[in-house]
Design a protein around this motif. Sequence first.
Motif, PDB file in Angstrom:
ATOM      1  N   THR A 179       0.368   1.005 -12.252  1.00 52.97           N
ATOM      2  CA  THR A 179       1.111   0.345 -11.172  1.00 52.97           C
ATOM      3  C   THR A 179       0.301   0.345  -9.886  1.00 52.97           C
ATOM      4  OG1 THR A 179       3.101   1.252 -12.212  1.00 52.97           O
ATOM      5  CG2 THR A 179       3.367   0.241 -10.052  1.00 52.97           C
ATOM      6  N   THR A 180      -0.378   1.451  -9.634  1.00 54.60           N
ATOM      7  CA  THR A 180      -1.239   1.502  -8.444  1.00 54.60           C
ATOM      8  C   THR A 180      -2.314   0.429  -8.522  1.00 54.60           C
ATOM      9  OG1 THR A 180      -0.882   3.896  -8.361  1.00 54.60           O
ATOM     10  CG2 THR A 180      -2.691   3.023  -7.048  1.00 54.60           C
ATOM     11  N   LEU A 181      -2.888   0.288  -9.711  1.00 57.04           N
ATOM     12  CA  LEU A 181      -3.918  -0.746  -9.900  1.00 57.04           C
ATOM     13  C   LEU A 181      -3.359  -2.133  -9.595  1.00 57.04           C
ATOM     14  CD1 LEU A 181      -6.845  -1.402 -11.081  1.00 57.04           C
ATOM     15  CD2 LEU A 181      -5.657  -1.873 -13.206  1.00 57.04           C
TER      16      LEU A 181
ATOM     17  N   LEU B 252       0.831  -1.218   0.000  1.00 54.38           N
ATOM     18  CA  LEU B 252       0.000   0.000   0.000  1.00 54.38           C
ATOM     19  C   LEU B 252       0.862   1.262   0.000  1.00 54.38           C
ATOM     20  CD1 LEU B 252      -3.210  -0.321   2.196  1.00 54.38           C
ATOM     21  CD2 LEU B 252      -2.975  -0.215  -0.268  1.00 54.38           C
ATOM     22  N   LEU B 253       1.960   1.226   0.769  1.00 57.64           N
ATOM     23  CA  LEU B 253       2.852   2.398   0.768  1.00 57.64           C
ATOM     24  C   LEU B 253       3.398   2.644  -0.633  1.00 57.64           C
ATOM     25  CD1 LEU B 253       4.871   1.862   4.094  1.00 57.64           C
ATOM     26  CD2 LEU B 253       3.182   3.640   3.627  1.00 57.64           C
ATOM     27  N   THR B 254       3.772   1.561  -1.308  1.00 59.36           N
ATOM     28  CA  THR B 254       4.296   1.710  -2.669  1.00 59.36           C
ATOM     29  C   THR B 254       3.216   2.243  -3.608  1.00 59.36           C
ATOM     30  OG1 THR B 254       5.684  -0.211  -2.192  1.00 59.36           O
ATOM     31  CG2 THR B 254       5.596   0.517  -4.478  1.00 59.36           C
ATOM     32  N   SER B 255       2.003   1.765  -3.425  1.00 57.33           N
ATOM     33  CA  SER B 255       0.921   2.260  -4.288  1.00 57.33           C
ATOM     34  C   SER B 255       0.657   3.738  -4.041  1.00 57.33           C
ATOM     35  CB  SER B 255      -0.350   1.441  -4.069  1.00 57.33           C
ATOM     36  OG  SER B 255      -0.936   1.754  -2.829  1.00 57.33           O
ATOM     37  N   SER B 256       0.756   4.158  -2.786  1.00 59.85           N
ATOM     38  CA  SER B 256       0.594   5.586  -2.481  1.00 59.85           C
ATOM     39  C   SER B 256       1.670   6.405  -3.177  1.00 59.85           C
ATOM     40  CB  SER B 256       0.689   5.811  -0.966  1.00 59.85           C
ATOM     41  OG  SER B 256      -0.582   5.943  -0.405  1.00 59.85           O
TER      42      SER B 256
END
Lengths: 836, 87
Positions: A740-742, A712-716
């Motif tokens: 990438t977030t998806l 989740l941190l990476t997606s943020s």
Amino acid sequence: MTEDQQTHDDRAVQSGGGPPDGSATENALVFRLRRFFTRDELPPLGTVRHWLLTTNHKDVGILYLVTSLFFLVFGGVLALLMRVELLTPVGDILSATGYNQAVSTHGLIMIFWFLSPFAFGFANYVVPLQIGAKDLAFPRLNSLSYWLYLFSGILLGISYFQGGSFEGGWTMYAPLNVPTYMPNIGSTTTVLALVLFVISVTVSSVNFITTLHRMRAEGLTLFRMPLFTWSILLTVWMMLFAFAALLAALLILSSDRILGTTYFTAEGTPGSLLWTHLFWFFGHPEVYIVFFPALGAMAETFQTFTGRRLVGRKWFIIAMVLVALQSFLVWMHHMFLTSINLQIKTLFMVTTIGISLPFDLMVFSLIYTMVKGRIRFTTPFLFTFGALLVFIIGGITGVFLGAVVLDYQLRGTYWVVAHFHYVMVAGVMALVGGIFYWYPKFTGRMYNKRLGKATFWLFFVGFNLLYFPLFVAWETPRRVFEYPAALTPWHQLATVGGFLLGISFLLVIWNCYWSLWRGEPVDGNPWEYSTTAEWAVPSPPPLENFPGVPSYESGSLAFRDDDTPETSTDGGTTVSNDESGSTAHDHHDSHASPWPFFIGIASLVFFLGLSGITTGGIYPVLTALGVVFGAVSLIGFGLESFSVTEPERGERWPFEGIENGKLGVWVFLASDIVLFGAFIGSYVFLRVGYGWTDWTLVPHDPIPGLINTYILLTSSFCIVLALVAAEKNSRWGLIAGLSTTLLLGIGFLINKGIEWVELFHEGVWLSSNVQASTFFLTTGLHALHVILGLLILLYLIPRAINGSYLNDERPIEYFGLYWHFVDIVWLFLFPLFYII
Amino acid sequence: MTSTKLYTVIYVVLFAFATVQVVIEGLSGIGYEIAVAGILLLSVIKAVLVAGYYQHLLYEPRSVAYVVASGLVTAIALTFAASYSIT
């Protein structure tokens, strides 16, 4: 004549178009439906299409008023059924379950589906006019709020046909509210109807808060705002936070009923106390949420019909602000009979007595305004004056209940019933005064004055005949149709009063109906001393309200004819002036959309399906249909070109540096904070009750949780990079960031799925114990937020591929606010459920 | 608005803090209360970093932060008062 200058009756614009060339090949029904819902302009006023498609605040206000009056009749018939049953001290006409259902749904309907929406009928119609706005900030969301409200009420009605509606009283106390004691599908439907209603309320709160803080006319500072608008401003702030707590309670209850979690029933934990905390944390602010608009209507009418400004106006406003804040600090006075400790009872007795002080100030302000002014005893004034009198009785009798020792004696008796009806129906009385006060504005005609005054006296006598005997017969046990025979005369008197009150309501409705055709036509302002802006325009007002741009810069209302609007949307496609080919001068807003109505229907089908999903049959099919239809409707809503102008100038304190859309997202997130806060709070509460260190964590290993934290941190981080790319006009950077977030979001869900499946294989299920219930439901709610985020991404990514968001990156930023919030929530769920 | 470099540094810090939280849980030398306090403090710091920089709350009008704080205070008041009531 421009569109702005058209009158209400003239605003109908024929939607054009016959069938397209290829229509011969189309199914006739589909073609007719398409034509029916095709939005070119707002359809003519007298058509069904107009009322299905309109997003105009005045139309939505009328819809709220008419619908809430329908629910008043619904709830009123139930009340009369109870009163007839209570003519004798034994059961006569209703069965025990029938009486329980009548008591429960009467309370639910009157508080949720009648009183607040009734007030918001006025708020919708009057508030934009009073602040000098053309409409609310997000007109389609306003329409959506209405349709969700209507369909939630229909869902409640359907519950009666599913083996019976909810029977546990409007407070829905635990553990009576769980399937063990109330197994009917209809009971679940009632809970889900409330969930849908709360969603409607939340959407409405976000809309009004944004409007009131961002759309006020130039020079209309907060302190200059009319008192009715002030009352609505404070009401919507209270609604935003209070209803979020109720939503948490209802979602947990829905889960206990459908998924089998054990929040409210588990042994060894104070589950039933948890419900009372969550419910009354909402429930006491709800009293003021219901009453404040009535108070605002009282203040307006007192000023108009005494011909003078409210005495101590500034202090009146400060007192309202104090009550709004204090309303969140008194909820445990509803719990004096529970096992909460004496220290907290004492503290809440003090805060409860404290909240009566600002109310005293407001009452004296109203009284002194009458003393200093010259009263005109018109029908609106009679109703609001009557409301003040009965409210004083309601307030004083409530102080008794705020004292711990007296509450021990009075709780669960008709003293409580009499007290809160004196408060709540005082609010109704004031709002009936509001109907007569604003009726000429809504219709352009005067009500029948003689009938209006006669109705008031019937109302006032019926009211007191109904509720005052209940103080005398206070020993009657609440929610039970058997009572000591000695009290029979008082109950018979109350029943007579109930019918008189019922007839007076019918007379109010009849007066409104009759006057629509036979009432004397009036110009813009029939009241000599009215001062608020709604009376400065024709009755009914034109489509976009004002002949120019309202301004209070000179100290009084004036209309300028120059304004350069900037466009914004409420989620639809932004239409800039250049794109539409219109200039600032001839630009006009959209006023019609079919999608809110469709989303409303989809919600009804979805929640109806959900109510019986565990029983099979038609219910899973309905759920799936609701999901599909809802998804299509939401996509249609998102893709629709719908233009709303955001005035360039105006009073926006304290949100000057932020646009409407972003403020709306932040306000929504504040409500979501309370929702998650209530879930986390429930977990903490149950764990404290269980014994903090005795509590065993459900996941055996923190590593899956840690991996999800990394994801989740990476997606943020990726969504931040996507926004940076959009700002730099980097199309591929934007697409890469979103995609990438998806993928990371999907990865989060897969990892969580693996973890859950493992637990299921070990025999740990939602219903295994309270630890498992809190773990699965809280992290499940979070996962639901992730899924919603992914669905939004699926909408954003194809549009980004087509080149959107490079010139206007606001949708990416708004989505980012939501996604980061979901991330932040996980930052707390992870340690609470995996580590400590 | 801040730079990509700053966003990256914050990301690394967040990543490291999450790891430290699990490490603290595994340490045997510190008391339970201190470990809980430390872990929750790290969560608060991470949340402030995300809200302040990723959500740009630091660069919005202060009133927006007050709106968020109001929601937080509401939730915390409910949690603490309810939990205290059964002690």
